[in-house]
Design an enzyme around this catalytic site. Sequence first.
Site, PDB file in Angstrom:
ATOM      1  N   ASP A  15      49.081  39.237  33.654  1.00 21.49           N
ATOM      2  CA  ASP A  15      48.247  40.149  34.451  1.00 21.49           C
ATOM      3  C   ASP A  15      47.857  41.415  33.688  1.00 21.49           C
ATOM      4  OD1 ASP A  15      48.436  38.409  36.622  1.00 21.49           O
ATOM      5  OD2 ASP A  15      50.316  39.316  37.273  1.00 21.49           O
ATOM      6  N   LYS A  18      43.540  40.151  31.012  1.00 19.77           N
ATOM      7  CA  LYS A  18      42.929  39.206  30.064  1.00 19.77           C
ATOM      8  C   LYS A  18      41.553  38.758  30.546  1.00 19.77           C
ATOM      9  CE  LYS A  18      46.511  36.523  30.579  1.00 19.77           C
ATOM     10  NZ  LYS A  18      47.421  37.384  31.353  1.00 19.77           N
ATOM     11  N   GLY A  42      46.087  33.834  37.183  1.00 19.45           N
ATOM     12  CA  GLY A  42      45.111  34.380  38.133  1.00 19.45           C
ATOM     13  C   GLY A  42      44.380  35.515  37.468  1.00 19.45           C
ATOM     14  N   HIS A  43      43.083  35.359  37.302  1.00 20.15           N
ATOM     15  CA  HIS A  43      42.298  36.380  36.619  1.00 20.15           C
ATOM     16  C   HIS A  43      41.245  36.921  37.568  1.00 20.15           C
ATOM     17  CE1 HIS A  43      44.333  34.688  33.266  1.00 20.15           C
ATOM     18  NE2 HIS A  43      43.651  33.562  33.306  1.00 20.15           N
ATOM     19  N   GLN A 221      49.039  33.848  31.133  1.00 19.06           N
ATOM     20  CA  GLN A 221      50.357  34.480  31.216  1.00 19.06           C
ATOM     21  C   GLN A 221      50.528  35.529  30.106  1.00 19.06           C
ATOM     22  OE1 GLN A 221      50.459  30.678  31.624  1.00 19.06           O
ATOM     23  NE2 GLN A 221      49.991  31.314  33.679  1.00 19.06           N
TER      24      GLN A 221
END
Length: 418
Positions: A15, A18, A42-43, A221
């Site tokens: 988180d 990225k 999750g982006h 990650q």
Amino acid sequence: MRNQADMIVGLQWGDEGKGKIVDHMAQTHDVVCRFAGGHNAGHTIVVDGKVYALHLIPSGVLNPDAINIIGNGVVLSPENLIDKELKQFSSLKGKLFISDKAHLLLPYHAQIDQAKERLRKKAIGTTGKGIGPAYADKISRVGHRVGELQNPEKLAQRILNHFDDNKVLLELMEIKRPQEDELIDLLTHYKDELDCYITDTTKLLWELLNENKRVLLEGAQGTMLDIDHGTYPYVTSSNTISAGACSGLGLNPKDIGKVTGIAKAYCTRVGNGPFPTEDFGEDGKKMADVGKEFGTTTGRARRCGWFDAVAARYACRLNGCDQIALMKLDVLDGFDEVKICVKYEFEGEQIDYVPYDLEGVKPIYKSFKGWKSVKGIKEYDKLPDEAKAYIKTIEELTQTRVGVISTSPDRKDTIVLK
Ligand code: GDP
Ligand code: IMO
Ligand code: MG
């Protein structure tokens, strides 16, 4: 000489931001590839105020001209991809390619993940998406690959055999054996929806590199969650570091060019496990509030704390970072004092490296005068001196230059240093 692929990797516990940098860099790349992890990632990407949530699809998808590849190192949940992510876009035919060698993450993997977490004395705090069980099946050579979707009947039979082989264990976890006809229908649905994306992505990527296309490799990650080099067992189940890109896509080390490590100007962690600089007081709370530190994947609150330069230096060395992209500097706006962890205290000694186990390690801080505001600043020269001093210290401590600075979630609010 062929083009080399650029890469971005997370330097902390995930988180880091990225997605924003991949989206930013995708504007100047032709191809964006995911190489590890699954929909535990999750982006969140913000373009002109519009918010996109991505999990499996590479964050290059918002560049209409980019090709996106999901490599063999990924564990792929067809359900998540079809029902959640692909729905955000019209058609990605010809824009998205999925490796036939990627492993399938099926509903029972998530059920096993959740059951194991429930039964563990000390839970890992996984995302509950089935990542560990899917990788465990792959390594145990009982997994199923995306290419097997070509023949749903045969795949269904193999899955049912797997259920029969593990009957006692699965029943203990209250995981039901699927009905054969329902399973065939489900796999046929996956095939119908995904067939147009599935291909030999290794060959495709080699061809694209041979054509001198500009390729970007997108890590998921973060380094401290790497299965080998992170805070084991509180890690994810894949190699998240730059080395993972080779096995996860079929590249060789000489294919890798510039590596950008992504780090927040502070630290966060979601899930359990050691986090030396975690701040349980008002400062940590302020970072969480201002930084909106809630997970994109599970909505869980992220634990917050100060920048850990010991862990960041370790991460830069592991990944071979050419530069750092320093994210969310604006979240530290308005603090009277900001801190960086420069060393650890471990078993009565001061150390400047990451030991085997971070449990019980205490941070030693250097304090700095805070700054008023960097929010939305787009030029380095306009940053307050205090913020510049903070960035310079990070460069010295990590022995890596800061080449990108992010001052808001928006694509535009990014300083790129020459
Ligand atoms: P990823 O998993 O590394 O892609 O990061 P996430 O998307 O899960 O979390 C990063 C969050 O920070 C997202 O909500 C971004 O929109 C947001 N973000 C990224 N860069 C900045 C920044 O410079 N400032 C602020 N305030 N938010 C940012
Ligand atoms: P992105 O790509 C933050 C964490 C989980 C848990 C541990 C193991 O968005 O940075 P898993 O479900 O992978 O078996 O969970 O890893 N984790 C992440 N934390 N960002 C992520 O991805 C993460 N992916 C996994 O919270 O602690
Ligand atoms: Mg994330």
